[in-house]
Structures are given as structure tokens and as C-alpha cells.
Design an enzyme around this catalytic site. Structure first.
Site: not given
Length: 485
Positions: A178, A252, A287, A388
Site C-alpha cells: 500500500k 521504522e 527519518c 521531529e
């Protein structure tokens, strides 16, 4: 893929057929550089996921029954077919993600490298013999889960979809992929390439929004789920998966990654690495970006001007222009979030040294553009130091003592990467033991090395990818005990 009235129309791949959604609904995708509508993909539903599961389940026994080398040969052919369409894929990625075309060429090439790595590692999916008794034979087998699900983020949509499917299917699984709803077009091309190479049903692509991803996560018979993306979404996936079945979920997730520069470092290399490690070329949408630059007070006034000088030479521009250093943010949501954090940093007392706004010029009036941004005078009680951003925003902090900087590095909820710059071996060993991160560079940054496991501590995720560890995670261990005598 088809084109109608200058729009790119993608379709889902289910059981070897290109299909629209059972709902008949479509989802638009836009060019983040111009906000122009560029394409549509089907709005996948729970019913579409069920159809994909049925196809994948039907194809899995025959796929798993093939010799490992035969599956590896299929993957190598897939790699050849992808390389043949590199430029097409890179161009499509550039207009759909906002990332520059040179980076997207590299993404395609890296995906093929990882596909070939997975093919080569297939024969390493070994069991063990165990000398538990002298009379019996005790050993383990590694067996595939069956049908697995993979949810892909927007920053490397083709690269992650293509490379990660290889690790999933080489052990004998079939997969439902997806893609992210804001950058789905390359996944539809991947479906075309897959359909030319692999048996029907081995790889299935379901496009759409969060509902499609949720249907994969909640499917009671999809026992292995993998996700790359935001920590909050990863937590929601864990909760949703646990509500329906016991599942293996690997994640992750995000990072607030430190780059620590010590007084004895090669300062010229470290200064260049601070810009490269922040991944401004990806608009900070990575990331692993080292978004917290921690400079020792003795080198602060030397390194900071280097960083600002390099950033000042960066050129935002058309992602299709090879001269562009960086493109726009991926979506309005990412743009709004980044601008909000810039305002928060100002309110918290950080000093804006560069960027913080749209680039100047009429070509930037539309689209989701943010200049590369640097804040100094950042302290660990500020949100910009702990949360973040996932945008082109670098926080610069000053430190004096080793205990202090280790505490600063670890004083966040994340633990994905860290970059350490020193030539002192004893100090290096202390850093790598005490820094809470899953992937550490010493005198380097940004590069992912072949077959080195990548993943994070704390809220940066669970599990490891990009090598043998990833392949092993797509298998279950079966223990066999043959009693003799």
C-alpha cells in the site's frame, strides 16, 4: 498507467490484473511544486484489500514451492526490468514527491541494488541443527508467513516499495503493498513491471488512503506487517494489529538524530557532513536526518559559518532541473507542519540564522516550498530540540562536557541514528556504547551500507531492515525433533 486529458491514471494490481476500486472512487495526486493535479489512483477499500488477500493467498503455495534459486532468478529479472525504466520512474517520482530527479534516479538504482542483495541472501535463510540428544535429530526450519503487508511512506515511494518487496517474497511469502496516498503513482508503474516478471498474485498493489492501510493491518490472516513512517502512525498500527490477531509488526519510524562534533574532529569534513546529514536535498524529509547539530563550544564559531555558507549556496527549484539542490515539501500537510515548528522555535527563543520562509521568486508562489532553515541558541527544553519536524529545519546546540552532550543526545523519545565526529578512539567507544541509537556513524553520516541492519531504539521503531535481518524477519522458525532408537 494511462493518460487522459494530461492526467496520469494509475490502477491497482490484484492477482495479475489491473483494476479500479470496487467502490468506484478515485483519489487525486498533485505536483507539490505547482499544486497542479497530475493524476488519479483508485481509492482502495476493505473489499479491495480482501480481493488482494485472496489473490495473494492463492498464489503463495506455488511461489513458496519454487527452489530458492528460482525465486532469486525472478528477482534479478525484476531488477533488470526496473533499471530499463529508470528515467521514466525518476521523472514520475520527481513530479509526484517533490524530490529532485537526480535523487530519484539514485533511489531507483539503490532499490535494484537491494533487490539483488535480497536475491543473493536467499540461500542464507538457514535453519540449525541442535545437539539436544545423542539419539535424536533436532533442527529448525525457516518457513514463510504466507501473505504479508507492507505500507510505504512518501519520501522514497518507489525505492522502498521495490526493495522491500524483495525481502518479503524471497523467503516464499506473497505481499500486498500500500503506497502513501500523497505519492502513489510510481507504485502503479511498479505494478506494471512486476506483472511482466512475476507470477500473478505474488505482488499486489492497493492504492488509496488510510482506510486501505488500516484494512491490511486489521486483516486477521495477514500475520506479518511492516511500516515505515511517523511514530504516531506506527503506534496506531501496533494497536490496530493487536486488536484482531497476534502479529509480527516491524516499524521504522521517526528520529531526532544528533550529530556531535568534538574539538579534535576534521572540521571541514564535519561541516560539510552537517549539511549533507540533514538531508536538505530531501527537504529534510528523511527519518535519519541529523537534525540536531551539537557543536562543542571550542569549534562552534568555526563550524557554524561553514554550515551557513553551504546552506546559502543551495538552490531550491524545479525538481526536474538537475541544477536544483532541493524541491518542495511533499504535501500541504508537511508544509504547514514545518512552518508551524518554525514559528514555535521563534516563540521558544531560538535564533533564526537562515531560511524560515518560502524562497523568493514568482516560481515559488505556488507549491509547498520552504527554504533550508537553521536555528541557533537551541536548548533541550525547546520543542524544536525534541520533536521531529520532518522538514528542512536544523537545530544547532552548544555543549562543553562529554556527559552533557550524551545526555542531550539521549534526551528525546527517539533513537534512530547518530553521527559522531572525533579522532579519539576511547571517546568513540564511549559514545557508541552510551548513545541510544540503532544506527551510528563515526566520522560519517547519511550513507546506508549494504547488508548493515538499519532500525531504531525507543520510539524510532522495532526490527531491522536492509539486509539479512530483514529477510529473516519474514520467516517463522519451526523446530523439528526426530526421535530415533
Amino acid at each position: 498507467m494511462t493518460k487522459t486529458d494530461d492526467l496520469i491514471i494509475g490502477r491497482m494490481l490484484i492477482g495479475g490484473k489491473f483494476v479500479e476500486s470496487i467502490s468506484g472512487k478515485w483519489r487525486d495526486t498533485i505536483n507539490p511544486a505547482t499544486e497542479a493535479l497530475i493524476g488519479r489512483v483508485p481509492e482502495g477499500t476493505t473489499e479491495d484489500v480482501e480481493a488482494a488477500y485472496t489473490a495473494a493467498h492463492a498464489a503463495q503455495p506455488a511461489w513458496a514451492a519454487l527452489d530458492m534459486q528460482t525465486r532469486a532468478d525472478y528477482l534479478n529479472k525484476l531488477g533488470d526490468a526496473i533499471i530499463a525504466r529508470t528515467q521514466e520512474l525518476a521523472r514520475l517520482e520527481a513530479i509526484d514527491t517533490g524530490n529532485t530527479i537526480g535523487k530519484m534516479v539514485a533511489d531507483v538504482e539503490k532499490a535494484v541494488e537491494r533487490i539483488r542483495l535480497a536475491a543473493g541472501l536467499g540461500l542464507e535463510l538457514k535453519g540449525e541443527t541442535i545437539p539436544s540428544t545423542s539419539a535424536g535429530l533436532h533442527f529448525t526450519l525457516r518457513t514463510p508467513y504466507g501473505v504479508v503487508g507492507r505500507i510505504i511512506p512518501f519520501n522514497h515511494p518507489f525505492g522502498f516499495a521495490a526493495s522491500r518487496l524483495a525481502s518479503a517474497i524471497i523467503p516464499g511469502n506473497t505481499i500486498i503493498i500500500k503506497p502513501c496516498e500523497t505519492s502513489p503513482l510510481s507504485a502503479c508503474v511498479l505494478g506494471e513491471i512486476v506483472n511482466e516478471i512475476l507470477p500473478a498474485g505474488v505482488v499486489n498493489v492497493v492504492t488509496g488512503g488510510p482506510a486501505a492501510g488500516d484494512a491490511i493491518v486489521r486483516h486477521p490472516k495477514i500475520k506479518r506487517i511492516a511500516f515505515i513512517g511517523h511514530a504516531g502512525t506506527g503506534m496506531a498500527i501496533q494497536r490496530a494489529a493487536a486488536e484482531v490477531a497476534v502479529k509480527h509488526v516491524s516499524l521504522e519510524l521517526g528520529g531526532k538524530n544528533p550529530m556531535i562534533i568534538c574539538p579534535d574532529a576534521d572540521l571541514a569534513k564535519a561541516g560539510a557532513a552537517a549539511v549533507r546529514g540533514m538531508n536538505f536535498a530531501w527537504q529534510g524529509q528523511s527519518c535519519g536526518s541529523t537534525s540536531r547539530l551539537m557543536l562543542h563550544e571550542d569549534v562552534y564559531d568555526t563550524v557554524l559559518p561553514m554550515v551557513l555558507d553551504r546552506i546559502g549556496k543551495m538552490k531550491a527549484g524545479d525538481p526536474l532541473d538537475a541544477a536544483s539542490s532541493m524541491g518542495p515539501m511533499n504535501s500541504k500537510m508537511q508544509y504547514d507542519k514545518t512552518m508551524e515548528y518554525i514559528e514555535i522555535a521563534k516563540q521558544d527563543g531560538a535564533t533564526l540564522m537562515a531560511g524560515g520562509k518560502r524562497p523568493e521568486g514568482p516560481e515559488f508562489d505556488k507549491g509547498f516550498w520552504v527554504e533550508p532553515t537553521v536555528f541557533t541558541d537551541v536548548t533541550m527544553d525547546m520543542r524544536i530540540a525534541k520533536e521531529e519536524v520532518f522538514g528542512p529545519v536544523l537545530s544547532v546546540l552548544k555543549w562543553r562536557e562529554i556527559d552533557e552532550v550524551i545526555s542531550m543526545a539521549n534526551d528525546v523519545d527517539y533513537g534512530l541514528t547518530a553521527s559522531i565526529w572525533t579522532r579519539d578512539l576511547d571517546l568513540t567507544m564511549r559514545f557508541i556504547r552510551e548513545i541510544e541509537a540503532g544506527y551510528i556513524w563515526v566520522n560519517g553520516t547519511g550513507t546506508h551500507f549494504r547488508n548493515v541492519p538499519h532500525g531504531g531504539f525507543k520510539n524510532s521503531g522495532t526490527g531491522r531492515e536492509e539486509g539479512l535481518d530483514e529477510l529473516l524477519s519474514y520467516t517463522e522458525v519451526k523446530a523439528v525433533n526426530i526421535i530415533t532408537g
